[in-house]
Design an enzyme around this catalytic site. Structure first.
Site, short mmCIF file in Angstrom:
data_model
loop_
_atom_site.label_atom_id
_atom_site.label_comp_id
_atom_site.label_asym_id
_atom_site.label_seq_id
_atom_site.Cartn_x
_atom_site.Cartn_y
_atom_site.Cartn_z
N CYS A 141 9.69 12.29 -14.81
CA CYS A 141 11.10 12.56 -14.31
C CYS A 141 11.10 13.86 -13.28
O CYS A 141 12.04 14.59 -13.66
CB CYS A 141 11.91 12.58 -15.33
SG CYS A 141 11.75 10.92 -16.43
N ARG A 156 -14.88 24.94 -7.23
CA ARG A 156 -14.69 23.74 -6.35
C ARG A 156 -15.69 23.12 -5.81
O ARG A 156 -15.76 21.74 -5.96
CB ARG A 156 -13.56 24.18 -5.31
CG ARG A 156 -12.65 22.93 -4.92
CD ARG A 156 -11.98 23.54 -3.56
NE ARG A 156 -10.98 24.56 -3.74
CZ ARG A 156 -10.02 24.52 -4.39
NH1 ARG A 156 -9.29 23.42 -4.54
NH2 ARG A 156 -9.17 25.64 -4.66
N1 LLP Z 1 -14.47 33.23 -9.58
C1 LLP Z 1 -13.04 33.75 -10.12
C2 LLP Z 1 -12.95 35.07 -10.60
C3 LLP Z 1 -11.97 32.73 -9.88
O1 LLP Z 1 -10.58 33.30 -9.98
C4 LLP Z 1 -12.19 31.67 -9.35
C5 LLP Z 1 -11.22 30.66 -9.11
C6 LLP Z 1 -13.51 31.12 -8.91
C7 LLP Z 1 -14.51 31.95 -9.28
C8 LLP Z 1 -13.81 29.67 -8.53
O2 LLP Z 1 -13.34 29.66 -7.25
P1 LLP Z 1 -13.53 28.43 -6.45
O3 LLP Z 1 -15.05 28.13 -6.07
O4 LLP Z 1 -13.14 27.24 -7.27
O5 LLP Z 1 -12.63 28.51 -5.33
N2 LLP Z 1 -6.14 25.53 -8.91
C9 LLP Z 1 -6.58 25.91 -7.59
C10 LLP Z 1 -7.43 26.91 -7.46
C11 LLP Z 1 -7.29 28.14 -8.50
C12 LLP Z 1 -8.66 29.08 -8.36
C13 LLP Z 1 -8.74 30.23 -9.28
N3 LLP Z 1 -9.77 31.12 -9.36
C14 LLP Z 1 -6.60 24.76 -6.95
O6 LLP Z 1 -6.27 23.65 -7.46
O7 LLP Z 1 -6.50 24.64 -5.66
#
Ligand code: LLP
Length: 431
Positions: A343, A277
């Site tokens: 929908c 993110r």
């Molecule tokens: N590493 C692992 C093992 C992960 O499961 C994830 C994210 C990341 C790294 C990256 O994390 P970040 O830096 O993006 O926080 N769909 C959700 C977020 C799901 C995150 C899943 N794992 C949303 O839209 O907020």
């Protein structure tokens, strides 16, 4: 920090008016800023410049191969969670020795693909997976580098769906069990090489304390493992650093860097990070056009041509995405629900939101949509998935074409007509 802003009344992505892109490419369209992507990578890289480190961008956040290539060119590694993501990484020219493979359910074919691609290591999430990797590596006459993903039981204080480091979550192995698994791997498994400890506690984390707490548990385990003669060279902190969607004030990577380097000082490890993110979130917007304005008795609805199938986050997590007018023509504001054509009442991009007054045909920019936007999109309601555009300076490139009607039924087959089949059976019976 990102490079989307107004010049006069027009909203720009770097040096290109958003209106120009949507006139040529249509809506809905995801627009990414190259300069923002590289800047975010560099912020991480510089934060850890003083120590050996590897940034492994987490592909799931935004898996477009042009985005991946942008990071690969900066020297980034990748965190993958499927054979599909490995395929994408290789298409983007990733160095396999900078790839780590996470996820609780790696299938045999995916493990085999990763071993044949010579990735750096697997982040192992269960005792059964550890044995499966050893077995497959043995069959392929390979050695598999591994970290065990430790579940430190730390509360990341984020949305429950994206919190992963608690005992009740499906991820990782609890510390004591992990210790036993490492020792077992060293003594009894010939085709895995324990080389790191991995820990990812959740996403959209806006404080440092949960990271520091998880790191402490990791370094305690490191000391015990080294005392047992294990040669642990890597600590993988996972991803999780939050971004500003609304009023959040997450720590800058440099502050995060200071805390992590303090907690690992003198340990002689290479640090791995898996940011998703924070690398892409604010580097992307979703541009959409207003189809209709509908004044209900209780609410105003701004009906746009992007929906929950394009950006699932508001519906799924109730998350906030700022909404701006692509042309700031009106000084007036309205309070409205910004909704899509799907929908379901859960199909909204914003609820009870004060936005600039708009009319049908006007365009809106849904901000901070670069992470978990397109990558979570679907064809629900048989809607073609959006186009994706990468802006670099004054140029822009369509990096994924909008799907067309044929794409929507690709791979589907009709079955033979029932009547014909029944006729054939009758004919057979006569013979
Ligand atoms: N590493 C692992 C093992 C992960 O499961 C994830 C994210 C990341 C790294 C990256 O994390 P970040 O830096 O993006 O926080 N769909 C959700 C977020 C799901 C995150 C899943 N794992 C949303 O839209 O907020």
């Amino acid at each position: 920090m990102h490079f989307f802003d107004y010049k006069g009344k027009n909203f720009y992505a770097e040096g290109v008016p958003v209106e120009k892109i949507i006139k040529e490419v249509g809506t809905p369209v995801y627009i990414y800023s190259h300069k923002t992507l590289t800047r975010h990578f560099q912020a991480y890289d510089q934060a850890f410049a003083a120590v050996p480190h590897l940034v492994c961008y987490s592909i799931k956040a935004n898996s477009n191969i042009a985005v991946l290539k942008t990071f690969a060119e900066e020297g980034s590694g990748f965190d993958i969670v499927s054979g599909g993501e490995l395929f994408r990484a290789s298409k983007a020219g990733a160095d396999p020795r900078k790839i780590v493979f996470s996820g609780v359910g790696k299938r045999e074919d995916e493990i085999e693909y990763a071993l044949k691609s010579n990735i750096l290591m697997f982040n192992v999430e269960s005792p059964q997976e550890l044995r499966a990797i050893d077995k497959i590596a043995k069959r392929l006459k390979k050695k598999a580098g591994i970290s065990i993903r430790v579940n430190p039981n730390v509360d990341p204080k984020t949305h429950p769906y994206i919190s992963t480091g608690l005992k009740k979550n499906k991820f990782g192995i609890e510390t004591e069990d992990a210790f036993r698994e490492y020792v077992y791997a060293k003594n009894s498994l010939k085709n895995v090489v324990p080389m790191g400890i991995d820990c990812h506690i959740g996403s959209q984390i806006t404080q440092l304390t949960p990271f520091v707490d998880a790191l402490k548990k990791t370094t305690d385990l490191l000391a015990r493992l080294r005392a047992e003669g294990l040669d642990i060279k890597y600590i993988d902190m996972g991803g999780g650093l939050g971004i500003t969607y609304d009023k959040e004030e997450p720590p800058h990577p440099s502050k995060y860097g200071e805390a992590v380097m303090k907690g690992t000082k003198g340990l002689g490890v290479t640090l791995i990070f898996e940011p998703g993110r924070s690398m892409v979130g604010n580097a992307g917007i979703l541009a959409t056009r207003v189809v209709y304005i509908k004044q209900g008795t209780e609410k105003n609805f701004v009906i746009v041509d992007a929906a929950m199938n394009d950006l699932a986050r508001p519906s799924l997590y109730g998350s906030y995405h700022a909404i701006k007018a692509v042309k700031a023509n009106s000084k007036n504001e309205i309070t409205a629900d910004v909704v899509g054509p799907i929908c379901e009442s859960g199909d909204f991009l914003a609820k009870d939101r004060i936005i600039p007054e708009v009319k049908a045909g006007d365009a809106l920019a849904v901000m901070s949509a670069g992470a978990y936007g397109f990558s979570m999109s679907s064809n629900y309601n048989t809607r073609p998935r959006a186009a994706e555009v990468l802006v670099r300076g004054k140029e822009f490139f369509v990096v994924r074409k909008r799907e067309n009607l044929k794409d929507l039924i690709r791979g589907e087959e009709l079955v033979p007509a029932v009547k014909k089949a029944a006729k054939a059976v009758r004919k057979g019976a006569k013979k």
